[in-house]
Write a protein that holds these residues in place. Structure first.
Motif, PDB file in Angstrom:
ATOM      1  N   GLN A   1      -3.815   4.514  -2.729  1.00  0.00           N
ATOM      2  CA  GLN A   1      -3.018   3.654  -1.839  1.00  0.00           C
ATOM      3  C   GLN A   1      -2.770   2.262  -2.425  1.00  0.00           C
ATOM      4  O   GLN A   1      -1.927   1.528  -1.922  1.00  0.00           O
ATOM      5  N   TYR A   2      -3.506   1.891  -3.472  1.00  0.00           N
ATOM      6  CA  TYR A   2      -3.352   0.549  -4.011  1.00  0.00           C
ATOM      7  C   TYR A   2      -2.496   0.502  -5.286  1.00  0.00           C
ATOM      8  O   TYR A   2      -1.720  -0.432  -5.472  1.00  0.00           O
TER       9      TYR A   2
ATOM     10  N   GLN B   1       1.316   5.562   0.544  1.00  0.00           N
ATOM     11  CA  GLN B   1       0.794   6.756   1.220  1.00  0.00           C
ATOM     12  C   GLN B   1       1.896   7.811   1.255  1.00  0.00           C
ATOM     13  O   GLN B   1       3.077   7.501   1.097  1.00  0.00           O
TER      14      GLN B   1
ATOM     15  N   THR C   1       0.863  -1.197   0.000  1.00  0.00           N
ATOM     16  CA  THR C   1       0.000   0.000   0.000  1.00  0.00           C
ATOM     17  C   THR C   1       0.891   1.235   0.000  1.00  0.00           C
ATOM     18  O   THR C   1       2.021   1.204   0.506  1.00  0.00           O
TER      19      THR C   1
ATOM     20  N   ASN D   1       2.108  -5.482   4.235  1.00  0.00           N
ATOM     21  CA  ASN D   1       1.302  -5.748   5.427  1.00  0.00           C
ATOM     22  C   ASN D   1       1.793  -6.953   6.222  1.00  0.00           C
ATOM     23  O   ASN D   1       1.087  -7.494   7.047  1.00  0.00           O
TER      24      ASN D   1
END
Length: 806
Positions: free
Chosen positions: A625-626, A611, A609, A653
């Motif tokens: 974000q993807y 940011q 992701t 993640n």
């Protein structure tokens, strides 16, 4: 022993041996010999090995032996010569005390092993004249009335001689006398006894007492004699003697009759009066002492009662001679014979004798193998003496009768030590009497283990998960097999069956403890290089021959989040800043830049992701974000600064969370150049080769050329190798070398295992080509943004998504 006796022995043995040869075809189960009693120790009876057809040199190894009789070992076998010899002096009279027969046999059992065989030996002990006749009473007193008629008979105490046959008492002689003579009689058993006969009338006034000498002579050579004194007193006249109803009585009595039981009552009458008519009963001298001990005679009333316990097996018939005498001054008497027949009852338990028992035996012993030899007997007679032998039906054994009252215990079914390690075999013998009597004996048969069981794993397939980055020498699992055998047959050794994967042996990657089956890793595994392994582990016992089994082991390498994402677009040197120029007239929603990051971990640990980590004006730019697309949120105003610093972080993640950052420096310019929507494809393609992109394209071409050469050389080498079997499955650890990269309208297919190519979508200056090294074993399919006709609109985020093969 004298030479004469030796000659007699040899002659008798020769006769017996000739008889034995004559009957050997009809009777082969019993070997007969004959020896005289009192032979010296060590005297040879016969060569038993030769007679039985046995080899002398095998007697020791086969443990030939002879039974002990009555706790005495009269005969033994010389295992060096096979001769049967006298081990202890034999006294026939001691061995056969009852003179019911002239023959005395010594029955023996000779036993050999490997295989077990039993021979019945019957040795007849012949009598020699080693005993002289003797009288139970040295002096016999006779009271004879003077009125006794000529020819009257008076019983005398007969002489006893333990010898038999010709060596027993043969004749009696009386010293010279005018009044008396001897008359010799023969009993039913062949014994001789003498009666004193009055030849001339007595005259008490002339001679009141007659002293005579009675001599007993046997028939042996040389003869032996014994003497007794006879004192005859002449009494006054008492001319009537008591009289019995019959001369002979026969009566039956049950054995084990209670002591004191009445057998019969005799009745004798006397015609005289007074004291001459009072009758007194007594045993005659003809009645044996043994008989007198068994039965009690009441002298007053003539009752015969049981005095001691009667045993049919000891003696079946008793003969008594009872004298009825009056109480006159010249006592007269009369004799009668009483025969007592003993009736058998089932009072003896059958007996079991274990002649041979083989224990332990191997569990793979063949069926019909003889385990034991057993003999049974019963002292009773008739049905009471008939016996049956059996063993439990639920055991893998059966009985087989080998000879009279001899049985062999043989294996009837295969044995298995793992199911039953030992058997308690109970031999039960039962007679056919009423009620039946029985006896039993239990023997324990132990089974020896043989290597007949293969080691067994609890599972046929093991799946073991190993976390990557493991420590070398780490314990992965314990693979333990079980073998139900014993001792060395159950001692297991574990090892890895050799198998090469990518020219690497399994023994270089894994190690197993040969004693307990613990499996260890010899190296640190990397999920990005090696994902799983399949091999076999074998467990082998230490038996002879050894038995083994194997199990399949599947090692799965579990991924860790040990790789940080890598920024591949926009590409820049580590620590540098990416500079981009955009017109200040850019419309709202225009694509400013696209950040693409890749992660070499597994799917779960490579989900990225995006940011902003640093953004001066959050109202001007947005970040998906993807897919990492940076777009304008509004149009630039004159108040906005010309320079904009954007710091984008790409995170995965996984645990722990790893990230990478890229810094983009945007410069807004006032330019007369046409808007992006008016740009032609020619200008974009021209700009792509400007500045650093030119060098990247040159590098890409060089690498592609080297890759092509490498592929050609590899194909040539593969063709020279032996073609592998079509049935062999591909290795699970083989490296996946295909990578597909699709760029705009064309597709780039690369077989290079060390590099991947990534073509990014449109940027303000055109198409940017970036080439990065990638670990061997990865496989990526990357789709770029399709080429569009304008810069204001781009494809959706799915166009640049990183896809992993399933």
């Amino acid at each position: 022993m004298t030479q004469r006796a030796t000659c007699v022995v040899r002659l008798e043995f020769t006769l017996v041996f000739l008889c034995f040869l004559a009957t050997i075809m009809s009777v082969s189960s019993v070997t007969h010999y004959s020896v005289p009693e009192e032979m010296e120790d060590g005297s040879v009876v016969a060569n038993l090995a030769a007679d039985l057809g046995l080899e002398v040199k095998t007697l020791k190894t086969r443990k030939m032996r002879v039974d002990v009789v009555a706790n005495k070992k009269y005969l033994d076998i010389n295992k060096d010569t096979g001769e049967l010899f006298i081990a202890e002096r034999i006294d026939r009279e001691l061995l056969c005390p009852l003179k019911t027969t002239t023959h005395c046999f010594l029955k023996l059992d000779a036993t050999i092993e490997n295989p077990i065989r039993m021979f019945n030996i019957e040795v007849e002990i012949t009598d020699i004249n080693d005993n002289a006749p003797h009288f139970r009473r040295g002096t016999m007193h006779l009271d004879i009335s003077e009125s006794s008629p000529v020819g009257e008979r008076f019983s005398l105490n007969n002489a006893a001689d333990p010898d038999v046959g010709a060596n027993s008492v043969k004749d009696y002689y009386l010293s010279a006398s005018d009044h008396f003579a001897l008359e010799i009689q023969t009993g039913r058993d062949g014994s001789k006894f003498a009666d004193l006969v009055l030849q001339k009338a007595l005259d008490r006034e002339q001679q009141a007492v007659h002293n005579l000498i009675l001599t007993a002579v046997d028939g042996g050579v040389p003869t032996r004699t014994g003497t007794a004194s006879i004192i005859v007193r002449v009494l006054d006249v008492n001319d009537n003697a008591p009289s019995f109803d019959k001369d002979k009585y026969v009566v039956d009595v049950m054995e084990n009759s209670p002591i004191g039981s009445l057998v019969m009552k005799l009745n004798a009458t006397d015609l005289d009066e007074g004291s001459n008519s009072d009758v007194v009963y007594s045993y005659s001298l003809y009645t044996s002492e043994r008989t007198q001990e068994m039965f009690q005679l009441n002298p007053e009333n003539g009752e015969i009662r049981v005095k001691e316990m009667i045993n049919y097996e000891d003696l079946k018939l008793y003969e008594l001679e009872v004298i009825a005498s009056d109480k006159g001054h010249n006592s007269l008497s009369e004799q009668c014979r009483v025969t007592i027949q003993v009736t058998d009852m089932n009072d003896n338990h059958p007996e079991i004798s274990i002649k041979s028992f083989q224990s332990p035996v191997k569990e793979d012993v063949a069926t019909d193998t003889v385990i034991a030899v057993v003999s049974v007997s019963d002292k009773d007679s008739g049905d009471n003496g008939l016996v049956d032998l059996h063993v439990p039906d639920n055991m893998p054994f059966k009985l087989r009768e080998s000879s009279d009252n001899y049985y062999e215990l043989v294996v009837s079914e295969p044995l298995d030590r793992e199911k039953v390690p030992e058997y308690d075999i109970t031999f039960t013998v039962t007679d056919r009497g009423s009620p039946p009597l029985s006896d039993n004996e239990t023997m324990t048969l132990e089974l020896l283990d043989v290597n007949d069981n293969v080691p067994q794993f609890p599972q046929s397939f093991y799946t073991i998960r190993v976390m990557e980055n493991n420590a070398p020498g780490a314990l992965l699992s314990s693979l333990t097999a079980f073998d139900p055998d014993l001792h060395e047959n159950q001692y297991l050794v574990y090892f890895i069956l050799e198998k090469e994967i990518a020219n690497t042996s399994m023994s270089m990657l894994f190690s197993i403890n040969p004693e307990n089956g613990n499996l260890y890793a010899l190296k640190t595994f990397d999920y990005e290089i090696e994902k799983d392994f399949v091999f076999h582990i074998e467990a082998r016992d230490s038996g002879s021959p050894p038995l083994s089994s194997n199990v399949t082991v599947h090692i799965i390498i579990v991924d860790q989040n040990d790789n940080a994402p890598s920024i591949v677009s926009p590409w820049c040197e580590r620590g540098s800043v990416v500079e981009e120029k955009i017109p200040r007239s850019t419309d709202k929603g225009s694509l400013v830049a696209k950040v693409i990051a890749l992660d070499k971990d597994s799917v779960h640990n490579s989900r990225i992701t995006y940011q902003f980590l640093q953004l001066a004006d959050a109202s001007l730019f947005s970040l998906d974000q993807y897919n990492g697309e940076i777009r304008t949120m509004r149009m630039f105003s004159y108040k906005d600064p010309r320079h904009h610093r954007l710091v984008v972080v790409a995170k995965v993640n996984g645990e722990p969370a790893l990230s990478a950052t890229v810094t983009i420096k945007l410069l807004t310019v006032e330019t007369a150049v046409k808007a992006y929507s008016d740009m032609t494809e020619m200008s974009l393609e021209y700009d792509i080769f400007s500045d650093i992109n030119l060098y990247l394209v040159i590098g890409l071409g060089s690498v592609s050329f080297l890759l092509l050469i490498t592929i050609l050389v590899t194909i040539v080498l593969k063709c020279q190798k032996v073609k592998p079997s079509k049935s062999a499955p591909p290795s699970r650890n083989s490296v996946i070398s295909e990578r597909n990269s699709t760029i705009a309208d064309s597709t780039l297919v690369s077989n290079d295992a060390y590099w991947y190519s990534l073509f990014l979508a449109e940027t303000r200056k055109g198409k940017l080509v970036v080439r990065q090294p990638v670990p061997k074993g990865s496989r990526y399919i990357v789709s770029s943004i399709p080429r569009g006709t304008g810069l204001s609109e781009t494809s959706d985020s799915a166009a640049s998504t990183l896809q992993y093969p399933k």
